[in-house]
Motif scaffolding. Structure first.
Motif, PDB file in Angstrom:
ATOM      1  N   LEU A  35       0.819  -1.210   0.000  1.00  0.00           N
ATOM      2  CA  LEU A  35       0.000   0.000   0.000  1.00  0.00           C
ATOM      3  C   LEU A  35       0.856   1.264   0.000  1.00  0.00           C
ATOM      4  O   LEU A  35       0.522   2.246  -0.671  1.00  0.00           O
TER       5      LEU A  35
ATOM      6  N   SER B 258      -3.872   4.522   3.743  1.00  0.00           N
ATOM      7  CA  SER B 258      -4.570   3.234   3.753  1.00  0.00           C
ATOM      8  C   SER B 258      -3.746   2.159   4.447  1.00  0.00           C
ATOM      9  O   SER B 258      -4.302   1.215   5.019  1.00  0.00           O
TER      10      SER B 258
ATOM     11  N   LEU C  28      -8.246  -3.486  -4.993  1.00  0.00           N
ATOM     12  CA  LEU C  28      -7.203  -2.480  -4.753  1.00  0.00           C
ATOM     13  C   LEU C  28      -7.183  -1.461  -5.888  1.00  0.00           C
ATOM     14  O   LEU C  28      -6.231  -1.392  -6.674  1.00  0.00           O
TER      15      LEU C  28
END
Length: 798
Positions: A140, A149, A760
């Motif tokens: 991330l 995130s 994602l």
């Protein structure tokens, strides 16, 4: 190595440090620290492999695959080398061993109390869990450039550990985890602001940042961000100490109502206000758990303290404390050998944070096994402490006690109490209003003995007197509170217990009030969980030959014992018609093989075999309720799922808002650009809408219909931005065109690409960008305000 790669290395290292900082919250849960060193090495190796792969220019998917395989190899070498092929490669035997270790680790978590030993199973679970969290944080923060995130998996790791530990002293671990996350945010912000500038800036800021602008952004802005982060972290660390908490136990400790004083004395307790506060708590927090071999678990009330002295203002304990407990078995005051008794063993485990200086135990206790230098409360027949560091918090102990089962005839024919008990436990204040005795005589009219009088009082409170149970009334234990209670006929357990004990004393029946807990609720496996809503007060009346006998005058609370009922009040089936079935625990299931069973009835004073009975242990699935197993697997799984689902949920919400009726042309264009970004076509701030549309069509090789939809949206944006008002009159179906373009993009993508777009989405980086823009705007406002203040001060000095 270029500056961009340098920045990504810094972010990767910051992600590794943030993961380790959050993992430090596991230190209080597991004995030793060598496993933490191993965790750091394994996680660092995983991060280093990711840095190397990116430096070689490999794709994100291939880099993540290599990191996963490397992590599997490391777990094989560290945890199951004897079952690996060549001591390195995982084969069927290694995976089978992994399963065995995970199963044994789950059993260890359920069995051991904190801190648990670092068994092979627990080590595998910790190593694997931290490596998984580390990989998510790395993915991330580095390739997706979404450090904000990345805080979700970090929060999952810290929250599970902190939720299991439940220690007030765990704030350093919170500060450490928060500091690690702050370092990650600052590293990512510096990399994005200093190297790449800002995507999608407002009007006038669409161009890349020049070198002087980058230097300005990295300098004062970064410093301001660090200051804001440090202040926020300090506030977050100090805030819990200023907020209400669970407290030190069921009873607030104070010296006003007790026998206080002097060195080494044990402070008495004032139970009234504290008990009412606990009953009014919205959530029923567990304070202890126990396992017993009693054949009548519904009779197992846990007594904390016995209040024997009524001053007219309050009920309190006389504090008959000794430095040491007598040799077991302890004598039971007033108990005759003719009364049937059953020896019972009960093992108890207090929750962390429930810190009481008196052990809650069943009455009458004949022996208590507990670690520490405890004193003895003769009046309450339990162990007490005058050391603030020696409390019930997290403590396990075992109690040997008796189940006393007198018959109504034995209670009815009880002789006159001995002089010392009759004198002390019938004392009443001189200012007791005459209404109390008058009411007691009226209620017990027709009763021929003390037992019938006691039962008449109990039935009047629970059934015939029209009383209502309510915890919201004003508490109190003085004579005025008793009179008000008799007039208003509503209150909670302390009013019923204090009033019945006072009325019994007015009738010359020795009485006191016990404060503690009702039996609690039965859990899977046969243990019982006791929460703060089980806090209770009840009267105990003394009958010579039997001892102290519990009565239950509070309607709908606890259960009415058989020995406090007359024979004609029990139906032929033995049921209790006025007792709610949900307040009496079910009998324990039969013990598994090898576990102790309920012993035959015997008299400890005459049968020496009673001393050889096996203890009842809080083990196997029973300890799981207080241990970390359920929290680790339940809470950890939910938090991990929330972390994985957060980007998808944000993307779905943003799409719905942008394509809603009346959202506008620019909102639809933003959704189309984000959809293209999710499919690997990032937006460019310098492009016109038509240029961006053609680049999207070429890059993804869209079909004829989706391409036409993209061009229609781009044309609508140009008309919205550049055409004069009212120039466009044709009906626009932008939401339909955006959905058609999205369908075309999905059709041209593979299965795994569509899955990545769903779970994602790259456009979720807008969350991070929005937070950064707000941070910069806040810093700008702060600098402007400081400038104005400085200018005003300068003018005043001039």
């Amino acid at each position: 190595m270029n500056s961009g790669m340098d920045s990504r290395i810094r972010v990767a290292c910051a992600a590794w440090l943030a993961t380790l900082a959050a993992a430090c919250a596991l230190l209080p849960l597991i004995s030793g620290s060598d496993w933490m060193v191993q965790t750091a090495i394994l996680s660092g190796t995983q991060t280093g492999i990711g840095i190397l792969m990116r430096w070689r220019g490999l794709s994100t998917a291939l880099t993540a695959t290599v990191q996963v395989l490397a992590s599997l190899l490391m777990l094989t070498v560290v945890c199951v080398p004897d079952h690996a092929v060549g001591g390195l490669l995982p084969g069927p035997a290694a995976f089978e061993r992994f399963g065995q270790l995970l199963s044994s680790g789950a059993d260890d978590i359920s069995q051991y109390v904190v801190p648990a030993p670092a068994t092979d199973g627990i080590r595998l679970m910790v190593f694997g869990g931290v490596l998984l969290i580390g990989l998510l944080v790395d993915m991330l923060a580095v390739p997706l450039r979404s450090a904000a995130s990345a805080g979700l998996p970090l929060l999952a790791l810290y929250s599970v550990a902190a939720g299991v530990a439940q220690e007030d002293s765990g704030w350093p671990y919170f500060v450490l985890a928060a500091a690690g996350y702050l370092v990650l945010l600052l590293a990512e912000g510096r990399e994005r602001l200093g190297t790449w500038g800002r995507f999608f800036s407002g009007p006038g800021h669409g161009r890349p940042m020049a070198a002087p602008d980058r230097a300005l952004a990295v300098g004062p802005r970064a410093q301001t961000g660090r200051r804001i982060g440090a202040v926020t972290l300090g506030i977050a660390a100090l805030a819990p100490s200023l907020l209400p908490s669970f407290g030190q136990g069921l009873l607030d400790l104070d010296g006003d109502g007790g026998a206080g004083g002097g060195s080494g004395s044990i402070t008495s307790v004032n139970p009234v206000v504290a008990l009412q506060d606990q009953l009014n708590q919205p959530a029923d927090q567990e304070v202890l758990r126990y396992r017993t071999n009693s054949p009548e678990p519904g009779e197992l009330y846990l007594r904390l303290v016995a209040l024997d002295d009524f001053t007219g203002e309050e009920w309190r304990s006389s504090g008959w404390h000794a430095r040491r407990a007598p040799e077991p078995p302890w004598d039971v005051t007033g108990l005759s050998p003719e009364v049937a008794t059953t020896p019972v063993t009960t093992a108890l485990q207090s929750a962390e944070g429930y810190a009481q200086t008196s052990l809650p135990v069943p009455y009458p206790a004949t022996a208590i096994e507990a670690e520490g230098e405890w004193g003895y409360d003769e009046g309450s027949q339990t162990l007490v402490s005058d050391d603030p560091g020696l409390t019930t918090s997290g403590r396990g102990y075992q109690v040997e006690h008796l189940l006393v089962e007198p018959t109504p005839e034995q209670l009815a024919n009880a002789p006159t109490p001995r002089t010392d008990i009759g004198r002390h436990f019938t004392q009443l204040p001189d200012n007791l209003p005459p209404e109390v005795l008058e009411t007691a005589l009226e209620v017990t009219a027709g009763a021929t003995n003390d037992h019938e009088r006691a039962v008449a009082l109990q039935n009047w409170f629970t059934r015939d007197g029209g009383f209502t149970y309510r915890t919201s009334v004003d508490s109190g234990s003085g004579t005025d509170a008793i009179v008000n209670f008799l007039e208003q006929r509503e209150g909670f357990c302390v009013h019923f217990a204090f009033t019945m004990a006072t009325m019994a004393r007015a009738l010359d029946i020795p009485a006191q009030v016990a404060v503690g807990f009702t039996p609690g609720r039965r859990m899977p496996g046969g243990s019982y969980a006791v929460g703060i809503h089980n806090a209770h007060a009840w009267p105990e009346l003394y009958f010579e030959g039997v001892g102290w006998v519990r009565f239950e005058p509070t309607p709908g609370q606890g259960n009415v014992p058989d020995h406090s009922r007359l024979e004609d009040e029990t139906d032929p089936d033995g049921d209790r018609p006025d007792e709610p079935e949900d307040v009496r625990p079910e009998p324990s299931e039969p013990e598994p093989s090898g576990s102790p069973t309920a012993p035959d009835r015997c008299d400890p004073g005459t049968d020496g075999s009673c001393a050889d009975q096996q203890p009842v242990a809080l083990d196997d699935e029973d300890n799981g309720g207080l241990g970390p197993g359920a929290a680790v697997w339940g809470g950890g799984g939910l938090l991990l799922l929330a972390a994985l689902a957060a980007p998808m949920l944000w993307r779905t919400r943003a799409r719905s808002g942008r394509l809603a009726t009346g959202a506008g042309t620019l909102a639809a264009w933003r959704e189309l650009k984000d959809t293209a970004w999710d499919h690997g076509v990032p937006p460019q701030s310098w492009e016109t809408p038509r240029q961006a549309a053609h680049r999207l069509i070429r890059a993804t090789r869209l079909g004829e219909e989706p391409a036409a939809a993209v061009l229609r949206v781009a044309t609508a944006v140009e008309e919205e931005l550049y055409a004069p008002p009212g120039a466009h009159t044709a009906e626009r179906r932008l939401a339909h065109d955006v959905r058609a373009a999205s369908a075309g993009l999905r059709a041209g993508s593979g299965r795994w690409a569509r899955l990545r777009v769903l779970l994602l989405p790259r456009s979720a980086m807008r969350v991070t960008q929005g937070l950064t823009d707000r941070r910069l705007a806040t810093a700008g406002r702060l600098r402007a305000a400081m400038g104005r203040v400085t200018a005003r001060l300068s003018r005043r000095r001039a």
